[in-house]
Design a protein around this motif. Structure first.
Motif: not given
Lengths: 339, 310
Positions: A120-126, A130, A134, A185
């Motif tokens: 959940e902690a990583l944006n699935p679109r990036l 990327q 960030e 990260r």
């Protein structure tokens, strides 16, 4: 006044303190709409209710407690992700409530969170690159230097084949790999303080040890001050020198992990230690000294919150909130030790 | 040396073009056009056909739609049947070419439809994002505004607006901008409310991202399909509204639109004289465009709410 200020450690100056929580409380209003209020259904959940402790530089502290005891909320409070209802949190001597603007950016650089659920902690679109870039963008790291730092961070968490995973998306990776990315990260900006919120609870047992070892090594190598939030005493014992046991929004015991494990003082800590299964056939399986589940956080018992499950409860427990009592290296919040 | 710089710019040019194309493709992909749904595909094709007709109206239409036409023997070419004297769909009672009117009508339909859709989608999305993400007083004020917008009946509002302002096709767009953002805003807001509690949004905050960055990088891409859905519904709404307004006589008499054609036909008693060739084509065009919007939104429904599929 519910908060109890932690006793100052005599003779020591406070400069080596990284975090200092003083009577921190976080209350949530549930059912706060008009109709619920009129019907008297609205209630206050005291997720965290008067917690005080200090973390010294380089210390690794386990925040231990069962579900709903407020340990995650406490972690979020320490990172200024939610504002406290009362009390104050000092980060390197400064009240986090007053941090904003450029100072907030600096604070975000030095205080980081490792998430519970890496899926959940990583944006699935990036892509992984990327996502890792960030924090660097936000810290104003020049574009040319980012890739080097990303690779360095991936190496730090011992991520296998860092060059290949950079252009992947989170859904193309396994939980263990993702948790390493999440840690990379968090560590990429070289923070001084890290909150790890049950970082292995969502992972297969087979990859847990790897992640825990990385966490332990990185913490030692970077000299991080760390809080490890968990409900698992064994994990806390593996990574933390000191343990703070929480129950229903309060601290019940605070001291060196080995002492808490071998000779728990507070009845609740005793129960926690007993609850850990011992893989030895000769070891007699002691019955848990407590019964029932944690009471409703909307309506906790008066006085000591543990009294309705405590086998040693007496009259005083119902009327008076326990004060912190120093027992050797440990602080315990229980009337039993108040001579 | 000059040749070298020339080659580098040449080398840089396609890469920039590539970046532009891939960026465009990313946006198209992020909208999630429901290309696999046959109905949605039909809708997209209908839109595409009308779009091309509108763009090449000058080439397609044989006459000026407002020009009063005469036959070679200098008779007024009024009430010609389809095919008669070379008029594809016949002429009106005033001797105007119906086919040309239909072609030019697609221009105003497109203009109104697209601007209204853009305005509705953009305003609604921004309101929804701000309201959902920031919450609190801002949210309350915006949502009470939305309540007011929900309370205003749309068509009467456009008529009143037309009465206060000069008759123009932009009245419809303006009225939609004032009122129809409410649906998009509400839906986007509810989606944002759920998105902003995602762990990766919190992760972005921990990593020091500003609110603006979180909203545009981590939340907005997830609601783009929703915005586009409401935009495609708004196209149909706008054209329908413009047609209603024109039919009721509050439209712009200078602009040829399908609604204007219907009104013209009605006023010239085309219904009683049985001039079907006059009022059926614009009616069919309106229906086609509105249905196309419905088909596309249906396709989106299956993408956005897959559980509804049963």
């Amino acid at each position: 006044m519910v908060g109890v200020t932690a006793p100052a450690i005599d003779g020591q100056d406070h400069r080596d303190e990284v975090v200092r929580a003083e009577g921190v409380a976080k209350h949530y209003q549930v059912g706060s709409n008009l109709i619920a209020t009129l019907r008297g259904r609205s209630a206050l959940v005291k997720a965290v209710d008067g917690v005080s402790f200090t973390l010294k530089r380089g210390e690794s502290v386990g925040l231990l407690g069962e579900s709903g005891c407020g340990k995650t909320t406490m972690g979020r409070l320490l990172l200024k992700l939610v504002p406290p209802t009362s009390g104050s949190i000092l980060f390197e001597g400064r009240d986090t409530a007053t941090i904003d603007g450029a100072d907030l950016r600096a604070f975000r650089r030095s205080a980081q969170l490792i998430f519970q659920n890496p899926f959940e902690a990583l944006n699935p679109r990036l892509t992984i690159r990327q996502s890792l870039a960030e924090p660097l963008e936000n810290a104003g790291v020049p574009r040319a230097e980012r890739l080097g730092l990303i690779e360095e961070a991936l190496e730090l968490v011992r991520s296998p084949s860092p060059a290949e995973i950079l252009e992947r998306y989170p859904h193309q990776m396994s939980g263990g790999q993702l948790q390493r990315i999440v840690m990379a990260r968090a560590l990429i900006l070289q923070p001084t303080f890290v909150v790890a919120d049950e970082p292995v609870s969502m992972l297969d047992v087979s990859v847990r040890a790897g992640i825990l070892n990385v966490f332990r090594d990185v913490r030692e190598r970077l000299g991080l001050t760390a809080i490890y939030i968990s409900h698992d005493l064994a994990l806390v014992r593996y990574v933390c020198e000191r343990t703070i046991v929480m129950y229903l929004g309060r601290v019940v015991e605070d001291g060196p992990t080995e002492e808490v494990v071998h000779e728990p003082l507070h009845p609740y800590s005793k129960a926690l230690v007993t609850a850990v299964p011992v893989p030895h056939p000769d070891q007699s399986h002691e019955a848990l000294p407590i019964h029932g589940g944690a009471p409703d956080a909307r309506n906790p018992p008066s006085g000591c919150r543990f009294r309705d499950r405590c086998p040693h409860a007496f009259e005083r427990c119902a009327v008076e909130e326990p004060k912190p009592i120093q027992q050797g290296n440990r602080t315990v919040y229980c009337h039993l030790f108040d001579s | 040396m000059p040749s070298e710089t020339a080659t580098t710019t040449q080398a840089a040019y396609p890469s920039r073009l590539n970046a532009f194309v891939s960026g465009l493709w990313r946006i198209v992909r992020s909208i999630h056009l429901p290309l696999s749904d046959p109905f949605a595909m039909i809708g997209i094709i209908i839109y595409l056909v009308f779009f091309l007709v509108a763009v090449f109206a000058n080439q397609i239409a044989p006459h000026d739609p407002t020009e009063i036409l005469f036959t070679e023997s200098y008779d007024l070419a009024a009430d010609r049947l389809p095919g008669e004297d070379g008029f594809v769909l016949g002429t009106t009672s005033l001797g105007r070419d119906i086919f040309s009117q239909l072609v030019y009508g697609s221009q105003s339909a497109l203009l109104i439809g697209l601007t209204a859709a853009a305005v509705v989608a953009v305003i609604g999305t921004i309101v929804g994002l701000i309201s959902g993400y920031f919450g609190g007083v801002v949210d309350m004020m915006l949502m009470r505004l939305a309540d007011i917008a929900f309370g205003i009946p749309f068509l009467p509002f456009v008529i009143v607006l037309a009465a206060f302002m000069e008759p123009s096709i932009w009245n419809v767009v303006f009225a939609m901008a004032l009122i129809l953002w409410r649906d998009t805003g509400r839906v986007v807001r509810s989606q944002v409310l759920s998105l902003r509690t995602r762990a990766y949004v919190e992760a972005a905050r921990v990593s020091g991202s500003s609110n603006l960055k979180i909203v545009f990088r981590h939340i907005a891409p997830n609601i783009l399909p929703l915005s586009f859905l409401y935009g495609s519904i708004a196209i149909g709404w706008a054209i329908l509204t413009e047609a209603s307004i024109s039919f009721l006589g509050f439209g712009d008499p200078e602009t040829i639109s399908w609604g204007y054609m219907l009104q013209d036909a009605y006023a010239s008693q085309a219904l009683s004289t049985g001039a079907y060739y006059w009022f059926i084509p614009p009616g069919v065009c309106i229906v086609l465009v509105v249905v196309a919007g419905f088909f596309i939104s249906r396709g989106y429904e299956e993408i956005l709410f897959p559980k509804l599929k049963e």
